[in-house]
Design an enzyme around this catalytic site. Structure first.
Site, PDB file in Angstrom:
ATOM      1  N   PHE A   1       0.819  -1.206   0.000  1.00  0.00           N
ATOM      2  CA  PHE A   1       0.000   0.000   0.000  1.00  0.00           C
ATOM      3  C   PHE A   1       0.860   1.267   0.000  1.00  0.00           C
ATOM      4  O   PHE A   1       0.821   2.075  -0.929  1.00  0.00           O
ATOM      5  CB  PHE A   1      -0.948  -0.062   1.213  1.00  0.00           C
ATOM      6  CG  PHE A   1      -1.542   1.253   1.624  1.00  0.00           C
ATOM      7  CD1 PHE A   1      -2.140   2.098   0.695  1.00  0.00           C
ATOM      8  CD2 PHE A   1      -1.516   1.643   2.961  1.00  0.00           C
ATOM      9  CE1 PHE A   1      -2.702   3.307   1.075  1.00  0.00           C
ATOM     10  CE2 PHE A   1      -2.068   2.848   3.355  1.00  0.00           C
ATOM     11  CZ  PHE A   1      -2.660   3.683   2.418  1.00  0.00           C
ATOM     12  N   VAL A   2       1.701   1.441   1.020  1.00  0.00           N
ATOM     13  CA  VAL A   2       2.540   2.640   1.105  1.00  0.00           C
ATOM     14  C   VAL A   2       3.618   2.609   0.024  1.00  0.00           C
ATOM     15  O   VAL A   2       3.863   3.607  -0.673  1.00  0.00           O
ATOM     16  CB  VAL A   2       3.190   2.762   2.507  1.00  0.00           C
ATOM     17  CG1 VAL A   2       4.176   3.926   2.540  1.00  0.00           C
ATOM     18  CG2 VAL A   2       2.122   2.952   3.578  1.00  0.00           C
TER      19      VAL A   2
ATOM     20  N   THR B   1      11.200 -11.192   9.609  1.00  0.00           N
ATOM     21  CA  THR B   1      11.229 -10.158   8.566  1.00  0.00           C
ATOM     22  C   THR B   1      11.727  -8.841   9.138  1.00  0.00           C
ATOM     23  O   THR B   1      12.572  -8.163   8.537  1.00  0.00           O
ATOM     24  CB  THR B   1       9.825  -9.975   7.946  1.00  0.00           C
ATOM     25  OG1 THR B   1       9.399 -11.213   7.383  1.00  0.00           O
ATOM     26  CG2 THR B   1       9.836  -8.901   6.859  1.00  0.00           C
TER      27      THR B   1
ATOM     28  N   ASN C   1      19.733  -7.338   6.707  1.00  0.00           N
ATOM     29  CA  ASN C   1      20.224  -7.471   5.326  1.00  0.00           C
ATOM     30  C   ASN C   1      20.271  -6.126   4.600  1.00  0.00           C
ATOM     31  O   ASN C   1      21.233  -5.823   3.890  1.00  0.00           O
ATOM     32  CB  ASN C   1      19.339  -8.451   4.544  1.00  0.00           C
ATOM     33  CG  ASN C   1      19.581  -9.898   4.938  1.00  0.00           C
ATOM     34  OD1 ASN C   1      20.680 -10.263   5.347  1.00  0.00           O
ATOM     35  ND2 ASN C   1      18.561 -10.729   4.837  1.00  0.00           N
TER      36      ASN C   1
ATOM     37  N   GLY D   1      23.029  -3.980   5.973  1.00  0.00           N
ATOM     38  CA  GLY D   1      24.310  -4.470   5.430  1.00  0.00           C
ATOM     39  C   GLY D   1      24.534  -3.956   4.020  1.00  0.00           C
ATOM     40  O   GLY D   1      25.647  -3.561   3.646  1.00  0.00           O
TER      41      GLY D   1
ATOM     42  N   ARG E   1      27.507  -1.388   2.661  1.00  0.00           N
ATOM     43  CA  ARG E   1      28.401  -1.716   1.557  1.00  0.00           C
ATOM     44  C   ARG E   1      28.350  -0.664   0.452  1.00  0.00           C
ATOM     45  O   ARG E   1      29.383  -0.295  -0.117  1.00  0.00           O
ATOM     46  CB  ARG E   1      28.032  -3.093   0.982  1.00  0.00           C
ATOM     47  CG  ARG E   1      28.956  -3.551  -0.143  1.00  0.00           C
ATOM     48  CD  ARG E   1      28.550  -4.907  -0.688  1.00  0.00           C
ATOM     49  NE  ARG E   1      27.314  -4.884  -1.416  1.00  0.00           N
ATOM     50  CZ  ARG E   1      27.185  -4.465  -2.681  1.00  0.00           C
ATOM     51  NH1 ARG E   1      28.243  -4.019  -3.348  1.00  0.00           N
ATOM     52  NH2 ARG E   1      26.013  -4.488  -3.276  1.00  0.00           N
TER      53      ARG E   1
ATOM     54  N   TYR F   1       4.796  -7.821  15.938  1.00  0.00           N
ATOM     55  CA  TYR F   1       4.971  -6.616  15.117  1.00  0.00           C
ATOM     56  C   TYR F   1       5.594  -5.485  15.939  1.00  0.00           C
ATOM     57  O   TYR F   1       6.594  -4.884  15.535  1.00  0.00           O
ATOM     58  CB  TYR F   1       3.610  -6.186  14.553  1.00  0.00           C
ATOM     59  CG  TYR F   1       3.682  -4.999  13.623  1.00  0.00           C
ATOM     60  CD1 TYR F   1       4.383  -5.075  12.418  1.00  0.00           C
ATOM     61  CD2 TYR F   1       3.046  -3.808  13.938  1.00  0.00           C
ATOM     62  CE1 TYR F   1       4.440  -3.994  11.554  1.00  0.00           C
ATOM     63  CE2 TYR F   1       3.095  -2.719  13.080  1.00  0.00           C
ATOM     64  CZ  TYR F   1       3.793  -2.809  11.895  1.00  0.00           C
ATOM     65  OH  TYR F   1       3.856  -1.730  11.048  1.00  0.00           O
TER      66      TYR F   1
ATOM     67  N   LYS G   1       9.440  -4.239  15.305  1.00  0.00           N
ATOM     68  CA  LYS G   1       9.801  -2.889  14.854  1.00  0.00           C
ATOM     69  C   LYS G   1      10.725  -2.199  15.866  1.00  0.00           C
ATOM     70  O   LYS G   1      11.609  -1.423  15.496  1.00  0.00           O
ATOM     71  CB  LYS G   1       8.544  -2.040  14.636  1.00  0.00           C
ATOM     72  CG  LYS G   1       7.772  -2.408  13.372  1.00  0.00           C
ATOM     73  CD  LYS G   1       8.569  -2.117  12.105  1.00  0.00           C
ATOM     74  CE  LYS G   1       7.739  -2.268  10.856  1.00  0.00           C
ATOM     75  NZ  LYS G   1       8.514  -2.036   9.614  1.00  0.00           N
TER      76      LYS G   1
ATOM     77  N   GLN H   1      27.853   2.341  15.091  1.00  0.00           N
ATOM     78  CA  GLN H   1      29.022   1.464  15.005  1.00  0.00           C
ATOM     79  C   GLN H   1      29.716   1.549  13.646  1.00  0.00           C
ATOM     80  O   GLN H   1      30.945   1.525  13.560  1.00  0.00           O
ATOM     81  CB  GLN H   1      28.570   0.024  15.273  1.00  0.00           C
ATOM     82  CG  GLN H   1      29.702  -0.968  15.457  1.00  0.00           C
ATOM     83  CD  GLN H   1      29.166  -2.315  15.927  1.00  0.00           C
ATOM     84  OE1 GLN H   1      28.346  -2.386  16.833  1.00  0.00           O
ATOM     85  NE2 GLN H   1      29.629  -3.383  15.298  1.00  0.00           N
TER      86      GLN H   1
END
Length: 432
Positions: free
Chosen positions: A120-121, A199, A206, A209, A213, A252, A256, A269
């Site tokens: 949606f968003v 998730t 992920n 990360g 990079r 949820y 979050k 860090q």
């Protein structure tokens, strides 16, 4: 609806000023887009009915006077798919012209990754970024998102759609990452609580990360749920919250909260450039009508002539912001220098009972304008309240006003009317 009333229709903001565009030029990033072009991407049917020429013209005239009347003008960018009502089938085609996008020099064009971009968003953010001329890659596993929300961009040279779960690593070159991927409505995030937490944590890990990079700027869509059932009202960003860590919404809420922790871990860090948007209740076209949210529930029930269900006694309050205001806020935050969490929401507060009455009034107004006679008036019925449902939720948006120069422009009434027309269009084309 007469053509004169079509021409007289205006979209007015909270101050009574006409809204002709959304977005603004701020922090060296232009995100302003004409409202009629943006609407052409979501307030139209996906096809033209297969029939005789006179029937097609009659249908076009009917659409102009019905749900399509808010999008006068950009007809050239509509899909040329053909619907066969006798067999309830649709003939899709690639023969459609894309809406015009800005031609940016390479120095101004951003490579933007949007996770959850078919939701949606996400889909509204993708529309805005595409119209602005940027290169957009959408990452989505289609658990709650849908390909149809961004299908009008498939094949565009600036657009790429990738089916991928953010729980698995993903490599790409990009300048900005909008990390929106996570089921956000109770039926969806409670369907598989472990997957929701995974998730929130692994997906964010992920994407951070990747940002580390590529040296991309990273924005995470957090939520007002990090405040739980708040004891402070309205909620400022430095309020720590009042959350049940083992309740039905914890997968949820706490997911979050840990995602925010992880985001600031990478910031302190590893020097990753981060932005945290705490999004409050948002509504608008493309909301899943069956995801259990109060706005979509009320509108769909009222349009179908069913009684509207209010859980509890209707005195619990919510604040609702329109999707275009949220997208303005997200883009402003991404391109600002504000690295602290920022509430993005509407401080206008309604009780759920008042909101139900407002939705009923607007649905009746739209049906009357479109010449639909009602057999009976929809009633409002009250049922027991679910567990851990917050009594009050309203943002303190002082930081957004001061740091981003952002505040909501759309009145709840104006946004609701557009959303009612969207759902009405979906019902008339048979897709819900």
């Amino acid at each position: 609806m007469s053509s004169s009333s079509v021409k007289d229709t205006q979209t007015l903001d909270k101050n009574g000023q006409e809204i002709k565009s959304v977005g603004f030029q701020r922090f060296g990033f232009d995100c302003e887009v004409a409202l009629d072009v943006l609407r052409s991407l979501y307030l139209r049917s996906h096809y033209v009915v297969s029939a005789s020429e006179s029937q097609v013209q009659e249908l076009d005239a009917k659409e102009e006077g019905g749900h399509g009347y808010l999008t006068q003008g950009p007809n050239a960018y509509q899909s040329k798919s053909i619907f066969h009502p006798d067999t309830q089938s649709i003939s899709y085609t690639t023969l459609s012209r894309f809406a015009p996008v800005k031609l940016l020099p390479s120095s101004s064009r951003k490579r933007v990754l949007v996770t959850g971009g078919a939701g949606f968003v996400g889909s509204h953010l993708v529309d805005r970024l595409m119209l602005l001329g940027h290169e957009v890659t959408v990452l989505d596993n289609f658990f709650t998102g849908s390909k149809t929300t961004v299908s009008h961009w498939v094949g565009h040279p600036n657009f790429e759609l990738v089916r991928h779960d953010v729980v698995e690593p993903f490599m790409i070159e990009c300048d900005q990452i909008y990390h929106l991927a996570c089921p956000a409505s109770p039926p969806h995030y409670q369907f598989n609580a472990v997957k929701t937490i995974k998730t929130s944590f692994m997906g964010t890990l992920n994407m951070l990360g990747l940002a580390k990079r590529t040296k991309a700027r990273f924005l995470i869509s957090s939520t007002s749920e990090v405040y739980g059932d708040p004891e402070v009202h309205p909620q400022p960003e430095d309020y720590w919250g009042h959350v049940n860590p083992i309740g039905p919404r914890a997968c949820y809420d706490e997911g979050k909260r840990v995602a925010e922790t992880l985001t600031y871990g990478f910031h302190h860090q590893d020097g990753v450039d981060v932005r945290v948007a705490r999004i409050f209740n948002t509504y608008g076209p493309r909301m899943n009508p069956y995801d259990g949210r109060v706005v979509s529930n009320f509108i769909v029930q009222a349009l179908r002539g069913e009684d509207m269900t209010v859980y509890g006694d209707g005195t619990q309050t919510r604040s609702f912001q329109y999707i275009h205001d949220l997208i303005d806020g997200l883009i402003a935050l991404m391109n600002s220098d504000e690295s602290r969490p920022v509430n993005i929401g509407n401080s206008d507060e309604f009780t759920i009972g008042e909101f139900a009455e407002l939705v009923r009034e607007i649905v009746e107004k739209v049906q009357k304008e479109d010449g639909i006679k009602l057999e009976r008036r929809v009633q409002i019925v009250y049922k027991p309240i679910p567990t851990d449902d917050p009594q009050k939720r309203r943002p303190d948006t002082t930081r957004a006003k001061n740091s981003l120069g952002w505040q909501p422009r759309w009145s709840v009434r104006m946004g609701l009317e557009e959303m009612v027309r969207y759902y009405k269009a979906k019902m008339s084309e048979g897709s819900m």
